[in-house]
Design a protein around this motif. Structure first.
Motif, short mmCIF file in Angstrom:
data_model
loop_
_atom_site.label_atom_id
_atom_site.label_comp_id
_atom_site.label_asym_id
_atom_site.label_seq_id
_atom_site.Cartn_x
_atom_site.Cartn_y
_atom_site.Cartn_z
N GLY A 188 0.83 -1.20 0.00
CA GLY A 188 0.00 0.00 0.00
C GLY A 188 0.86 1.24 0.00
O GLY A 188 1.87 1.30 -0.69
N GLU A 189 0.48 2.21 0.82
CA GLU A 189 1.25 3.44 0.99
C GLU A 189 1.61 4.08 -0.34
O GLU A 189 2.76 4.45 -0.59
N GLU A 190 0.60 4.19 -1.20
CA GLU A 190 0.71 4.88 -2.49
C GLU A 190 1.75 4.26 -3.42
O GLU A 190 2.23 4.92 -4.34
N ALA A 191 2.14 3.01 -3.18
CA ALA A 191 3.10 2.29 -4.02
C ALA A 191 4.51 2.86 -3.91
O ALA A 191 5.34 2.65 -4.80
N ILE A 192 4.82 3.52 -2.80
CA ILE A 192 6.14 4.11 -2.64
C ILE A 192 7.23 3.04 -2.55
O ILE A 192 8.39 3.29 -2.86
N THR A 193 6.86 1.82 -2.15
CA THR A 193 7.83 0.72 -2.09
C THR A 193 7.42 -0.43 -3.01
O THR A 193 7.74 -1.59 -2.76
N LEU A 194 6.71 -0.12 -4.08
CA LEU A 194 6.09 -1.15 -4.91
C LEU A 194 7.07 -2.17 -5.45
O LEU A 194 6.84 -3.38 -5.36
N LEU A 195 8.17 -1.73 -6.06
CA LEU A 195 9.07 -2.69 -6.69
C LEU A 195 9.68 -3.64 -5.66
O LEU A 195 9.76 -4.85 -5.89
N ALA A 251 4.66 -9.75 -3.30
CA ALA A 251 3.34 -9.15 -3.37
C ALA A 251 2.71 -9.42 -4.73
O ALA A 251 3.39 -9.42 -5.76
N THR A 252 1.41 -9.66 -4.73
CA THR A 252 0.69 -9.89 -5.99
C THR A 252 -0.19 -8.71 -6.37
O THR A 252 -0.77 -8.70 -7.46
N GLY A 253 -0.31 -7.73 -5.47
CA GLY A 253 -1.16 -6.59 -5.77
C GLY A 253 -0.78 -5.39 -4.95
O GLY A 253 0.08 -5.45 -4.06
N THR A 254 -1.43 -4.27 -5.26
CA THR A 254 -1.17 -3.03 -4.56
C THR A 254 -2.47 -2.27 -4.37
O THR A 254 -3.36 -2.34 -5.22
N MET A 255 -2.58 -1.59 -3.24
CA MET A 255 -3.70 -0.70 -2.99
C MET A 255 -3.15 0.72 -2.88
O MET A 255 -2.61 1.12 -1.86
N THR A 256 -3.29 1.46 -3.95
CA THR A 256 -2.81 2.83 -4.04
C THR A 256 -3.98 3.79 -3.82
O THR A 256 -5.07 3.38 -3.44
N SER A 257 -3.74 5.04 -4.10
CA SER A 257 -4.84 6.00 -4.21
C SER A 257 -5.42 5.90 -5.62
O SER A 257 -4.97 5.09 -6.44
N ALA A 258 -6.39 6.75 -5.91
CA ALA A 258 -6.99 6.79 -7.25
C ALA A 258 -6.29 7.78 -8.16
O ALA A 258 -6.84 8.16 -9.19
#
Length: 305
Positions: free
Chosen positions: A194-201, A208-215
């Motif tokens: 989560g957390e706006e994908a700041i650590t996505l990679l 992780a298989t998914g992300t919960m970002t903002s819109a």
């Protein structure tokens, strides 16, 4: 977008207000339509980035009913039901299920800095929600201040049948995700960040298989997840490099106000009003956000024009 049952991008829908502070219900419908046009895999409502802490119980029920009715199965919907009182959490879960929600999301029980659920109380609250019979996403966020060790999460995943998803957005999220997946195995069906994908990679690297970002820019972040899960690692890295300045500015400077500012700019909603005590974005902060976004041409900036 993706082939796993719980994967892809499932952003949080902002709650629009009118300039007088009332909830903009027609605007809420436009927010949901815009998000679906952004190609999201699912939508989360009534979360922290929906300003759940600034809306009344009556407003949250009206928003839940409107959102589930308007989305009408076009994408899955997660309803956030967090509360300190287990009886209220269970009541919210039942209503969400009755209205057609696909998943409920909650943090561990907490209320301020000093009222925090013990590991046993956290387990008991999630188990009570599990009895409702709707899939659950656990949100492990710093806001709660509750420590959720991997051993507890694995125990919950194995013993609470409906606990399927884990949104990990604590410090060092990748390390926790990696341990959670290694120790929990098949019981961890949907490891998300989560957390706006700041650590996505780093989080995708950890499993992780998914992300919960903002819109804000899910149409640009979603393909990064898709590329990574498909084995196109370099494409994911390149895509993330393009969006990182926007993600960083949102995460460090704007918070949930970013998506609303962009939606006003793109004609999705009429106002980016935030209820007191949340201050409006400084004009310079807002201006830089839009300057960083425009070269990327995200859907949000043109959707309503």
């Amino acid at each position: 977008m993706t082939h796993l049952p719980y994967s892809g991008i499932w952003p949080v829908a902002p709650t629009p207000f009118n300039d007088d502070g009332t909830v903009d219900l027609p605007g809420m419908k436009r927010v949901l339509d815009c998000m679906i046009d952004q190609g999201v895999d699912g939508i989360c409502i009534l979360a922290n980035f929906s300003e759940q802490f600034l809306i009344s119980d009556a407003e949250r029920e009206a928003l839940m009913r409107l959102s589930l009715d308007h989305v009408a199965g076009r994408v899955p919907v997660i309803v956030t039901i967090s509360h300190y009182a287990t009886a209220i959490v269970v009541e919210r879960a039942r209503l969400a299920k009755d209205l057609g929600a696909d998943i409920v999301m909650l943090m561990p029980p907490y209320h301020g800095a000093l009222l925090k659920g013990t590991p046993e109380q956290t387990f008991e609250q999630f188990a009570a929600v599990g009895q409702v019979g709707i899939p659950i996403m656990l949100q492990d966020a710093p806001l709660s201040g509750v420590d959720l060790p991997v051993s507890l999460l694995v125990k919950m995943a194995r013993e609470i049948e409906m606990l399927k998803l884990f949104k990990i957005e604590c410090p060092q999220a990748a390390a926790k995700l990696r341990s959670l997946i290694a120790e929990g195995g098949d019981a961890i069906e949907g490891p998300f960040d989560g957390e706006e994908a700041i650590t996505l990679l780093a989080d995708l690297d950890a499993g992780a298989t998914g992300t919960m970002t903002s819109a804000l820019i899910p149409d640009l972040i979603g393909p990064i997840v898709t590329d990574f899960l498909a084995g196109n690692r370099q494409a994911a890295i390149d895509g993330y490099g393009r969006v990182l300045p926007v993600v960083n500015h949102e995460n460090r400077q704007c918070g949930f106000r970013a998506a609303k500012a962009a939606m006003v700019e793109g004609g999705v909603i009429a106002s980016d009003f935030c209820r007191h005590p949340i201050p409006p974005l400084h004009p310079d902060t807002r201006g830089l956000l839009l300057d960083l976004m425009r070269p990327l041409d995200p859907i949000v900036l043109s959707w309503g024009k």
